[in-house]
Design a protein around this motif. Structure first.
Motif, mmCIF file in Angstrom:
data_model
loop_
_atom_site.group_PDB
_atom_site.id
_atom_site.type_symbol
_atom_site.label_atom_id
_atom_site.label_comp_id
_atom_site.label_asym_id
_atom_site.label_seq_id
_atom_site.Cartn_x
_atom_site.Cartn_y
_atom_site.Cartn_z
ATOM 1 N N GLU A 383 0.831 -1.206 0.000
ATOM 2 C CA GLU A 383 0.000 0.000 0.000
ATOM 3 C C GLU A 383 0.868 1.261 0.000
ATOM 4 O O GLU A 383 0.553 2.254 -0.669
ATOM 5 N N ASP A 384 1.968 1.224 0.771
ATOM 6 C CA ASP A 384 2.888 2.363 0.802
ATOM 7 C C ASP A 384 3.466 2.610 -0.589
ATOM 8 O O ASP A 384 3.566 3.755 -1.049
ATOM 9 N N LYS A 385 3.877 1.540 -1.259
ATOM 10 C CA LYS A 385 4.482 1.682 -2.587
ATOM 11 C C LYS A 385 3.456 2.181 -3.609
ATOM 12 O O LYS A 385 3.788 2.988 -4.485
ATOM 13 N N ALA A 386 2.218 1.696 -3.479
ATOM 14 C CA ALA A 386 1.169 2.189 -4.373
ATOM 15 C C ALA A 386 0.929 3.678 -4.146
ATOM 16 O O ALA A 386 0.648 4.431 -5.089
ATOM 17 N N GLY A 387 1.052 4.117 -2.891
ATOM 18 C CA GLY A 387 0.913 5.540 -2.599
ATOM 19 C C GLY A 387 2.008 6.356 -3.255
ATOM 20 O O GLY A 387 1.762 7.461 -3.760
ATOM 21 N N LEU A 388 3.237 5.825 -3.260
ATOM 22 C CA LEU A 388 4.340 6.506 -3.940
ATOM 23 C C LEU A 388 4.028 6.667 -5.423
ATOM 24 O O LEU A 388 4.219 7.750 -5.999
ATOM 25 N N LYS A 389 3.553 5.601 -6.029
ATOM 26 C CA LYS A 389 3.227 5.667 -7.451
ATOM 27 C C LYS A 389 2.152 6.708 -7.723
ATOM 28 O O LYS A 389 2.247 7.494 -8.677
ATOM 29 N N ALA A 390 1.128 6.751 -6.875
ATOM 30 C CA ALA A 390 0.041 7.720 -7.060
ATOM 31 C C ALA A 390 0.557 9.150 -6.936
ATOM 32 O O ALA A 390 0.156 10.034 -7.708
ATOM 33 N N ARG A 391 1.463 9.392 -5.976
ATOM 34 C CA ARG A 391 1.999 10.749 -5.814
ATOM 35 C C ARG A 391 2.828 11.163 -7.025
ATOM 36 O O ARG A 391 2.742 12.305 -7.486
ATOM 37 N N LEU A 392 3.631 10.244 -7.534
ATOM 38 C CA LEU A 392 4.447 10.556 -8.700
ATOM 39 C C LEU A 392 3.575 10.883 -9.914
ATOM 40 O O LEU A 392 3.825 11.862 -10.633
ATOM 41 N N LEU A 393 2.553 10.074 -10.134
ATOM 42 C CA LEU A 393 1.674 10.313 -11.285
ATOM 43 C C LEU A 393 0.896 11.611 -11.131
ATOM 44 O O LEU A 393 0.624 12.299 -12.116
ATOM 45 N N ALA A 394 0.538 11.954 -9.885
ATOM 46 C CA ALA A 394 -0.164 13.220 -9.656
ATOM 47 C C ALA A 394 0.723 14.405 -10.038
ATOM 48 O O ALA A 394 0.251 15.386 -10.629
ATOM 49 N N HIS A 395 2.006 14.323 -9.722
ATOM 50 C CA HIS A 395 2.933 15.384 -10.143
ATOM 51 C C HIS A 395 3.018 15.445 -11.667
ATOM 52 O O HIS A 395 2.991 16.536 -12.257
ATOM 53 N N VAL A 396 3.138 14.283 -12.290
ATOM 54 C CA VAL A 396 3.301 14.241 -13.744
ATOM 55 C C VAL A 396 2.107 14.884 -14.441
ATOM 56 O O VAL A 396 2.266 15.600 -15.434
ATOM 57 N N GLU A 397 0.920 14.653 -13.910
ATOM 58 C CA GLU A 397 -0.284 15.162 -14.560
ATOM 59 C C GLU A 397 -0.355 16.686 -14.563
ATOM 60 O O GLU A 397 -1.126 17.271 -15.328
ATOM 61 N N THR A 398 0.430 17.346 -13.728
ATOM 62 C CA THR A 398 0.410 18.818 -13.707
ATOM 63 C C THR A 398 1.245 19.428 -14.825
ATOM 64 O O THR A 398 1.168 20.628 -15.065
#
Length: 637
Positions: A383-398
């Motif tokens: 779950e922690d690693k999935a959270g990292l992935k979500a944060r990275l993708l959120a940055h990319v989308e900006t």
């Protein structure tokens, strides 16, 4: 007539500076710039440069510098308004009609400039007077020489609440309040904003004083802020101002860099040590407007914030502000100062060379983003690693630029995959225990030592030919066949992008297809073929997959059937590295332990490998393959 800064910026952006200069001066292309012998002084070798992207010209011989408007006034001899009107006609925009309110505001600003200039002169006098003793003693501890003190205009604001009003009695109270020098609270008597502080003038791009910053000297005043800046005024907008920009701008053209630090005292310390290309925001995180101002000087400014937690948070705020603005060749680099040190501390302790070493190790924006998100919280669970992935993708989308967004996504997801799914490293295979008859004993059973437990039964038929055709890794036959299938059915790339991104060691042509899909545009086979060729990659051909007969490449297969079979092939492609790693680990354990449990696990994985090869063999002989030659025959379908 008064023209707004926004309108003038719009005019400059619509003018190609080199085209204006070339009317009277012969320019020669020099990389991304133009050069010429300077028209403002006599010289034999070119030292005059014009940069269209940044919108300015500069001579490294005589120091002349300006934009299109300045060129028209200084070189052509036009008045400011005549220059503006000529350029506006060329750019196809209308000059705003005279606005009485704008004229009044311009007059108001001019009078405020007079107030600020008089205030600066008074602060300097106060520093030299007897009342400035404490301020001079503090400056002595900083080690600044007399030239630095004079250059940056250090002064002193006396303690008295009405001292400034008395010294600047020629100006009405309302002007002092409007300039941010006095504070009015309800019906009480106004009082001086800066009292008992070491003062520094804040200047605009033309070197005019527009605001002040003051450092407290009395340590007993614990409730007072350590640093105090002027409020926003008609002259000063802290989000659109960079401290020391007017000095750093010409210095940056010599060094090719701009250093952004947290505060003006860091700027002074760096400049005193020889780093004259330093600037600082003023009490706020770096704004979008300030980033654009920096990009007009250099393409990749260096952010050098303090090594403490607050400094690193400030750096990350700048990173998130910059992401939506990124464009080709324009980014940021970030320096990690040693823990607990600011630039002034480092220079005092280890000297300017240590600061230069730190600057040389500045990280890219992408590296900083990755390391910050990876290290910000523990990553102990899926779950922690999935959270990292979500944060990275959120940055990319900006990120607004499609190309940069696709490249950031690919790079960050590659790093995430390596981090979240690390390959297991093989260990020593151990030694054989021989019975003298060419056999070894594993958990009570003797087997042929020339037959590795890893290999299992030898595959036969299509699976063996397939594995032999082009061995494993980035250029195996299955990969080549899937490449052909994805080019034939481009709509399937986005569907399988997540799975393919997790698969290590893929043919680099997959990255090009995934990048094209990331742009969000409709893909066609011909377009993908063009992308591969432009990137120096060959189109996959039937020879790449050993002439095997993959059903999803058959001309007889319907699109739905071909896509379904190709999905199964991609599952095999993604499954294979994990299966081979698990089998290698089990074999190593068997060589090391020789237990029944280890033997059973290795045999189970060997069975899975045989099943895998059987499925692959069936898939590779399902139907007649494409006739011959290259994959371009699928394009016609």
């Amino acid at each position: 007539m008064s023209l707004s800064p926004q309108w003038l910026d719009e005019l400059r952006s619509r003018i190609t500076l080199s085209s204006v200069v070339q009317r009277t001066t012969r320019l020669t292309k020099a990389g991304r710039e133009f050069k010429a012998c300077c028209p403002f002084h006599n010289e034999k070798s070119p030292s005059f440069y014009v940069n269209d992207e940044k919108g300015f010209y500069h001579c490294f011989g005589c120091g002349v510098h300006g934009d299109a408007i300045r060129w028209m006034t200084d070189q052509r001899g036009l008045s400011f308004m005549d220059a503006v009107k000529e350029l506006a006609a060329e750019a196809g925009i209308d000059v705003p009609a005279p606005d009485p309110r704008m004229a009044k505001q311009a007059e108001q600003r001019d009078s405020l400039h007079d107030v600020m200039a008089a205030t600066q002169a008074w602060f300097v006098e106060s520093l030299a007077a007897s009342e400035g003793t404490k301020a001079r003693a503090y400056l002595a501890t900083r080690g600044f020489d007399a030239h630095t003190l004079q250059r940056f205009g250090f002064g002193y604001a006396p303690e008295a609440r009405q001292a400034l009003k008395g010294a600047l009695s020629q100006f009405p109270e309302a002007k002092l309040i409007e300039a941010g020098l006095r504070i009015a609270v309800d019906d009480k008597e106004p009082y001086d904003r800066f009292r008992g502080r070491l003062m520094l003038p804040i200047e605009d791009a033309r070197g005019r004083v527009i605001a002040f910053g003051g450092r407290i000297l009395d340590k007993d005043k614990k409730d007072a802020p350590k640093y105090l800046n002027s409020p926003d005024t008609p002259l000063f907008d802290k989000g659109r101002t960079l401290y020391n920009l007017h000095r750093a701008s010409p210095a940056s053209r010599q060094t090719g860099r701009v250093i952004v630090v947290e505060g003006y005292m860091d700027v002074v310390a760096l400049s005193a040590a020889g780093f004259h290309e330093s600037v600082a925001p003023l009490g706020t995180a770096l704004t979008e407007r300030q980033i654009e101002m920096l990009w007009r000087l250099v393409e990749t400014p260096i952010l050098c914030f303090d090594g403490d937690a607050a400094g690193q948070r400030a750096a990350m705020r700048a990173v998130t502000r910059a992401l939506p603005l990124l464009r080709p060749a324009h980014s940021l680099r970030i320096v990690r100062m040693p823990s607990g040190l600011d630039p002034d501390d480092l220079i005092k302790r280890d000297g300017p060379r240590a600061m230069e070493d730190v600057l040389s190790k500045a990280q890219s924006l992408l590296d900083t983003l990755w390391e910050h998100e990876r290290d910000s919280v523990p990553l102990n669970t899926p779950e922690d690693k999935a959270g990292l992935k979500a944060r990275l993708l959120a940055h990319v989308e900006t990120i607004a630029d499609q190309d940069i967004r696709g490249l950031y996504k690919r790079e960050l997801m590659d790093r995430f995959s390596e981090f979240a799914y690390p390959p297991r490293q093989p260990r020593d295979q151990g030694s054989w225990q021989s019975n003298g008859q060419g056999q070894r004993r594993d958990s009570g059973k003797w087997r042929d030592k020339n037959r590795s437990p890893f290999a299992g039964p030898s595959p036969s038929g299509n699976a063996a030919r397939l594995r032999h055709a082009t061995s494993g890794g980035a250029r195996d036959a299955l990969s080549a066949a899937i490449l052909v299938g994805l080019i034939r059915f481009p709509g399937e790339i986005a569907r399988h992008a997540e799975a393919l991104a997790r698969c290590p060691g893929l043919d680099p042509r997959f990255d090009l297809l995934l990048d094209a899909s990331d742009h969000g545009q409709a893909l066609e086979s011909d377009m993908l073929a063009t992308i591969l060729v432009r990137q120096g990659q060959a189109m996959p051909s039937s020879m790449d997959y050993g002439g095997m007969r993959f059903g999803f490449l058959s001309l007889d297969a319907t699109p739905a059937q071909a896509c379904a079979e190709m999905a199964q092939a991609i599952e095999l492609l993604v499954e294979r590295p994990a299966l081979e790693t698990a089998l290698m680990d089990a074999t190593e354990r068997l060589n090391r332990e020789f237990t029944d449990e280890a033997y059973a696990e290795q045999q189970r994985l060997l069975k899975r490998k045989l099943e895998f090869e059987s499925r692959l063999g069936q898939m590779a002989s399902a139907r007649a393959a494409l006739p011959s030659g290259d994959a371009s025959k699928t394009m016609a379908e």
